[in-house]
Motif scaffolding. Structure first.
Motif, PDB file in Angstrom:
ATOM      1  N   VAL A 112       0.819  -1.210   0.000  1.00 53.72           N
ATOM      2  CA  VAL A 112       0.000   0.000   0.000  1.00 53.72           C
ATOM      3  C   VAL A 112       0.856   1.264   0.000  1.00 53.72           C
ATOM      4  N   VAL A 144      -8.360   0.950   0.743  1.00 52.53           N
ATOM      5  CA  VAL A 144      -7.863   0.272  -0.456  1.00 52.53           C
ATOM      6  C   VAL A 144      -8.513  -1.090  -0.655  1.00 52.53           C
ATOM      7  N   VAL A 145      -8.775  -1.800   0.433  1.00 51.05           N
ATOM      8  CA  VAL A 145      -9.200  -3.194   0.300  1.00 51.05           C
ATOM      9  C   VAL A 145     -10.665  -3.310  -0.146  1.00 51.05           C
ATOM     10  N   MET A 185     -11.146  -2.351  -3.939  1.00 44.97           N
ATOM     11  CA  MET A 185     -10.410  -3.160  -4.896  1.00 44.97           C
ATOM     12  C   MET A 185     -10.812  -4.622  -4.864  1.00 44.97           C
ATOM     13  N   PHE A 186     -11.045  -5.178  -3.694  1.00 44.01           N
ATOM     14  CA  PHE A 186     -11.348  -6.602  -3.631  1.00 44.01           C
ATOM     15  C   PHE A 186     -12.842  -6.889  -3.777  1.00 44.01           C
TER      16      PHE A 186
END
Lengths: 144, 428
Positions: free
Chosen positions: B78, B206-207, B210-211
């Motif tokens: 990250v 971020v997770v 994106m996921f």
């Protein structure tokens, strides 16, 4: 627009096709899944090519770093090209469960690759290539 | 700059983060075991030896342990900030935090100054090494995203919660006279909001998009949220110098409002997710986010109506909802994705490709994790009901919690075992 903003948009564009493929598989619509995954594959490979042929060489020429982060990104591109093929084989063979598993592994790998690019490499590119607007223009024409 | 630039090609070896993930679930089981042994006494007040021990088994033994292991992996990805010697750091921090958490629980349980001293020494060692290693990597890179800024602040929060905890341990073991109740509130606020909450948000930024393929978090609140939590915590801490009740109440209210805004935003984004299947990670997150909203509503209610806390059941109920209803499930949800991914990545980096490389969902299959999730939900629900019916339910809740923790550990160990078996097929 910065290099980072433009390429982040292109990442999301690839995500859109990926999501469409996964959802088509879940509906059991193999034809739509194949079409969406084909679009995903094309968009992804185009993105890799633009980075490898335009962005990375410009960054390397500017910084003199040829074995640094760009080299790592190239290796991961190669790994993802292989994963796309395995997932596509499963889809072509009609093994939708296998496809979902392979595709998810590819997705997670792709997203952690994107994180590194979006948070680290692209900001560096913007910083070092600020005096070379031609790089962004070339990327924009290659990914148009 | 140059070292930051280069560092993200150094993938930390699998052994560095994995050990934290494999041992952490055992501390949830130990907390359950305390509930079985102590029964209703564990819920009588937040200050009973068993309650203090169980709280720290969950927060230090499980939460802190997983978060430190995850940071070893997350920092390079990250932030481009790889620890200089990740395996060395793991080899020191992992035993120190495991033994330290055990000693801390033992020290509380038996009111034993020797155990508390040992715990203080071990945990201080773990945090000094970790904060030193992570800080020297992280504070060298520019804050180009809300996540990176959040990670930096969370590390400061970790130093504060560790420092304040150590200070209280010394006070407790040495019998110093200090306003321990007010200090303990601040210690908990720094630990749960300044460290765990900020870290969770920084990683979620971020997770989650994106996921789970959701839209991104809005930029301005994402940059501001960790700073807001920090400002509240600093003001609240400074107000400790004044003998007044209202700064702590206002601090609680503001933390609750900020946390709720983050949880609601995350739920809204998740409602727009484009993944085809709700996997275990997603279910754990949904559960944890609604649990967080309930806990934060209780925090706000307690700040507005202090008489609520006159009921001895109020604070244990709040703690249970916050830990078993929010933080623990949010963290387990992440484990369910990060462990198979790291195992898979390691196989790939050992040269396994094509059919020889099993996808993540073959390393850690969905079905047993979904069932584990159901047991966990039952355990958390029963634990909350046990506050109302402690004589009847505290022991069954403990048993279910042990079952959920052991099942989690078994699932993760099986994944690691499948990885090992597959690795034998790797080209030399």
């Amino acid at each position: 627009m910065s290099i980072r903003e433009f390429l982040i948009d292109d990442h999301r564009h690839c995500d859109d096709f990926y999501a469409a493929a996964e959802q088509a598989v879940e509906r059991g619509d193999a034809a739509a899944a194949a079409a969406a995954f084909g679009q995903f594959r094309a968009a992804l490979l185009r993105h890799f090519a633009a980075e490898e042929q335009t962005l990375f060489p410009a960054f390397e020429a500017r910084t003199g770093m040829t074995m640094g982060p760009t080299q790592m990104m190239r290796i991961e591109h190669e790994q993802m090209r292989g994963l796309v093929e395995v997932a596509e084989e499963a889809l072509d063979g009609g093994d939708l469960e296998e496809f979902l598993g392979q595709a998810e592994s590819l997705l997670i790998m792709m997203q952690q690759h994107n994180m590194k690019e979006e948070n680290v490499l692209y900001p560096m590119c913007d910083q070092h290539l600020a005096g070379e607007p031609a790089v962004l223009e070339r990327l924009q024409s290659e990914l148009a | 700059m140059a070292s930051g630039m280069l560092s993200f090609d150094q993938v930390p070896p699998l052994a560095a983060p994995l050990r934290f993930f494999v041992t952490a679930p055992l501390f949830i089981a130990l907390a359950g075991l305390l509930a079985v042994i102590d029964g209703p006494a564990i819920l009588a007040s937040r200050w009973t030896p068993a309650a203090l021990a169980a709280t720290h088994l969950l927060t230090v033994g499980f939460m802190l342990q997983v978060m430190l292991g995850a940071l070893i992996q997350v920092l390079p990805v990250v932030a481009g900030a790889a620890l200089a010697r990740p395996l060395w750091v793991a080899r020191v921090v992992h035993p120190a935090i495991n033994l330290g958490a055990l000693a801390l629980a033992g020290g509380f349980l038996w009111s034993a100054p020797g155990w508390l001293h040992a715990a203080g020494t071990l945990l201080a060692l773990a945090l000094l090494v970790f904060v030193g290693a992570a800080g020297s990597a992280l504070f060298r890179v520019p804050s180009t995203s809300p996540s990176i800024r959040g990670l930096k602040l969370s590390l400061v929060g970790l130093a504060v919660v560790g420092g304040s905890g150590l200070f209280m341990l010394l006070a407790l073991a040495g019998g110093w006279s200090l306003p321990l109740l007010a200090l303990a509130d601040l210690h908990a606020a720094w630990g749960l909001a300044g460290w765990a909450g900020v870290l969770l948000a920084a990683v979620a930024y971020v997770v989650v998009p994106m996921f789970q393929l959701t839209p991104g978090y809005a930029a301005r609140p994402a940059w501001g949220f960790p700073v807001f939590l920090f400002a509240v915590l600093l003001a609240w801490s400074a107000a400790l110098a004044f003998d007044a009740d209202w700064p702590a109440r206002l601090g609680r209210l503001l933390l609750a409002a900020g946390g709720a805004a983050f949880a609601v935003q995350t739920l809204r984004l998740q409602a727009k997710r484009r993944r085809a299947r709700p996997d275990t990670t997603f279910r754990y997150w949904q559960f944890g986010l609604y649990g967080a909203l309930l806990a934060l509503a209780m925090l706000a209610a307690g700040a507005l109506v202090p008489a609520l806390a006159d009921d001895p059941r109020w604070t244990p109920a709040f703690g249970l909802v916050l830990l078993l209803g929010a933080f623990v499930p949010l963290i387990v949800g992440m484990l369910a994705k990060i462990v198979p991914f790291l195992l898979w990545l390691d196989l790939q980096n050992h040269g396994l490709v094509g059919k020889a490389l099993p996808p993540m969902n073959k390393l850690l299959p969905e079905a047993p994790m979904q069932r584990q999730f159901q047991v966990f939900v039952a355990a958390a629900g029963l634990a909350l009901l046990a506050v109302l019916l402690p004589d009847w339910l505290s022991r069954p809740a403990g048993v279910l919690l042990i079952a959920a923790a052991v099942w989690l550990a078994v699932n993760l160990l099986q994944a690691a075992w499948r990885h090992g078996r597959q690795l034998q097929q790797a080209p030399a």
